[in-house]
Design a protein around this motif. Structure first.
Motif, PDB file in Angstrom:
ATOM      1  N   GLY A 195       0.848  -1.185   0.000  1.00 53.77           N
ATOM      2  CA  GLY A 195       0.000   0.000   0.000  1.00 53.77           C
ATOM      3  C   GLY A 195       0.881   1.231   0.000  1.00 53.77           C
ATOM      4  O   GLY A 195       2.054   1.172   0.385  1.00 53.77           O
ATOM      5  N   GLN A 196       0.320   2.343  -0.452  1.00 52.19           N
ATOM      6  CA  GLN A 196       1.066   3.601  -0.471  1.00 52.19           C
ATOM      7  C   GLN A 196       0.248   4.693   0.206  1.00 52.19           C
ATOM      8  O   GLN A 196      -0.978   4.682   0.148  1.00 52.19           O
ATOM      9  CB  GLN A 196       1.386   4.040  -1.898  1.00 52.19           C
ATOM     10  N   GLU A 197       0.958   5.620   0.805  1.00 49.52           N
ATOM     11  CA  GLU A 197       0.326   6.766   1.448  1.00 49.52           C
ATOM     12  C   GLU A 197       1.199   7.991   1.204  1.00 49.52           C
ATOM     13  O   GLU A 197       2.419   7.931   1.362  1.00 49.52           O
ATOM     14  CB  GLU A 197       0.221   6.511   2.959  1.00 49.52           C
ATOM     15  N   ARG A 198       0.569   9.059   0.802  1.00 44.21           N
ATOM     16  CA  ARG A 198       1.301  10.301   0.586  1.00 44.21           C
ATOM     17  C   ARG A 198       1.375  11.061   1.901  1.00 44.21           C
ATOM     18  O   ARG A 198       0.382  11.250   2.584  1.00 44.21           O
ATOM     19  CB  ARG A 198       0.619  11.150  -0.476  1.00 44.21           C
ATOM     20  N   GLN A 199       2.588  11.449   2.267  1.00 44.37           N
ATOM     21  CA  GLN A 199       2.831  12.291   3.442  1.00 44.37           C
ATOM     22  C   GLN A 199       3.546  13.543   2.942  1.00 44.37           C
ATOM     23  O   GLN A 199       4.762  13.526   2.736  1.00 44.37           O
ATOM     24  CB  GLN A 199       3.669  11.560   4.486  1.00 44.37           C
ATOM     25  N   GLY A 200       2.766  14.584   2.694  1.00 44.92           N
ATOM     26  CA  GLY A 200       3.331  15.793   2.097  1.00 44.92           C
ATOM     27  C   GLY A 200       3.769  15.489   0.681  1.00 44.92           C
ATOM     28  O   GLY A 200       2.976  15.050  -0.141  1.00 44.92           O
ATOM     29  N   THR A 201       5.053  15.667   0.417  1.00 47.73           N
ATOM     30  CA  THR A 201       5.576  15.379  -0.918  1.00 47.73           C
ATOM     31  C   THR A 201       6.207  13.996  -1.005  1.00 47.73           C
ATOM     32  O   THR A 201       6.724  13.614  -2.046  1.00 47.73           O
ATOM     33  CB  THR A 201       6.632  16.433  -1.318  1.00 47.73           C
ATOM     34  N   THR A 202       6.157  13.249   0.090  1.00 44.16           N
ATOM     35  CA  THR A 202       6.793  11.930   0.150  1.00 44.16           C
ATOM     36  C   THR A 202       5.756  10.827   0.008  1.00 44.16           C
ATOM     37  O   THR A 202       4.703  10.870   0.638  1.00 44.16           O
ATOM     38  CB  THR A 202       7.543  11.768   1.491  1.00 44.16           C
ATOM     39  N   LEU A 203       6.081   9.850  -0.808  1.00 49.79           N
ATOM     40  CA  LEU A 203       5.215   8.694  -0.989  1.00 49.79           C
ATOM     41  C   LEU A 203       5.781   7.542  -0.167  1.00 49.79           C
ATOM     42  O   LEU A 203       6.903   7.080  -0.409  1.00 49.79           O
ATOM     43  CB  LEU A 203       5.145   8.323  -2.472  1.00 49.79           C
ATOM     44  N   ILE A 204       5.025   7.097   0.844  1.00 47.66           N
ATOM     45  CA  ILE A 204       5.451   6.015   1.738  1.00 47.66           C
ATOM     46  C   ILE A 204       4.811   4.711   1.272  1.00 47.66           C
ATOM     47  O   ILE A 204       3.603   4.649   1.021  1.00 47.66           O
ATOM     48  CB  ILE A 204       5.034   6.301   3.196  1.00 47.66           C
ATOM     49  N   CYS A 205       5.630   3.682   1.195  1.00 44.84           N
ATOM     50  CA  CYS A 205       5.156   2.347   0.809  1.00 44.84           C
ATOM     51  C   CYS A 205       5.234   1.439   2.023  1.00 44.84           C
ATOM     52  O   CYS A 205       6.197   1.502   2.798  1.00 44.84           O
ATOM     53  CB  CYS A 205       6.037   1.773  -0.298  1.00 44.84           C
ATOM     54  N   ARG A 206       4.204   0.599   2.168  1.00 48.30           N
ATOM     55  CA  ARG A 206       4.167  -0.353   3.281  1.00 48.30           C
ATOM     56  C   ARG A 206       3.748  -1.723   2.765  1.00 48.30           C
ATOM     57  O   ARG A 206       2.840  -1.822   1.940  1.00 48.30           O
ATOM     58  CB  ARG A 206       3.173   0.096   4.342  1.00 48.30           C
ATOM     59  N   ALA A 207       4.368  -2.758   3.314  1.00 48.46           N
ATOM     60  CA  ALA A 207       3.964  -4.125   3.005  1.00 48.46           C
ATOM     61  C   ALA A 207       2.669  -4.419   3.749  1.00 48.46           C
ATOM     62  O   ALA A 207       2.511  -4.039   4.907  1.00 48.46           O
ATOM     63  CB  ALA A 207       5.044  -5.104   3.444  1.00 48.46           C
ATOM     64  N   ASP A 208       1.738  -5.065   3.077  1.00 47.98           N
ATOM     65  CA  ASP A 208       0.520  -5.533   3.739  1.00 47.98           C
ATOM     66  C   ASP A 208       0.782  -6.973   4.158  1.00 47.98           C
ATOM     67  O   ASP A 208       0.603  -7.912   3.388  1.00 47.98           O
ATOM     68  CB  ASP A 208      -0.686  -5.436   2.813  1.00 47.98           C
TER      69      ASP A 208
END
Length: 114
Positions: free
Chosen positions: A78-91
């Motif tokens: 999954g991905q989540e935008r935090q400001g200008t940064t795109l964070i990726c996380r394993a589900d």
């Protein structure tokens, strides 16, 4: 098809469930995608930014984006935008369901003595 539709949440019971599980395993069957997923699993719930992944794996951004897209399609990432940064996380729940069904089936057809 959305990642939510592909996510395996329980032990496969139908051919559609088996197809979704196969899609997850297929996505991980490519060395770059497996390396990306491993890096995200190791990062834990905080995940990693796309920039961190790119630097860690020493791959071009376009290559990383291509492989991340497949992992997202099958629900493993999954991905989540935090400001200008795109964070990726394993589900990890999807991975647990994907591999868990094999573990739960271990020796299910084994003949019992008697």
């Amino acid at each position: 098809m959305s990642a939510r539709n592909l996510a395996v949440k329980a032990a496969p019971k139908t051919s559609a469930d088996l197809d979704r599980t196969a899609q997850c395993l297929e996505a991980l069957g490519q060395p770059v995608r497996l390396a990306v997923y491993r890096a995200l699993v190791r990062a834990g719930p905080e995940g990693r930014s796309v920039g961190e992944l790119q630097e860690m794996l020493d791959i071009p951004r376009s290559t990383l984006s291509f492989h991340l897209r497949r992992l997202i399609e099958v629900g493993l990432v999954g991905q989540e935008r935090q400001g200008t940064t795109l964070i990726c996380r394993a589900d990890c729940a999807v991975m647990d369901a994907t591999l868990g069904f094999l573990l739960r089936e271990c020796c299910a057809d084994r003949r019992r003595p008697g």
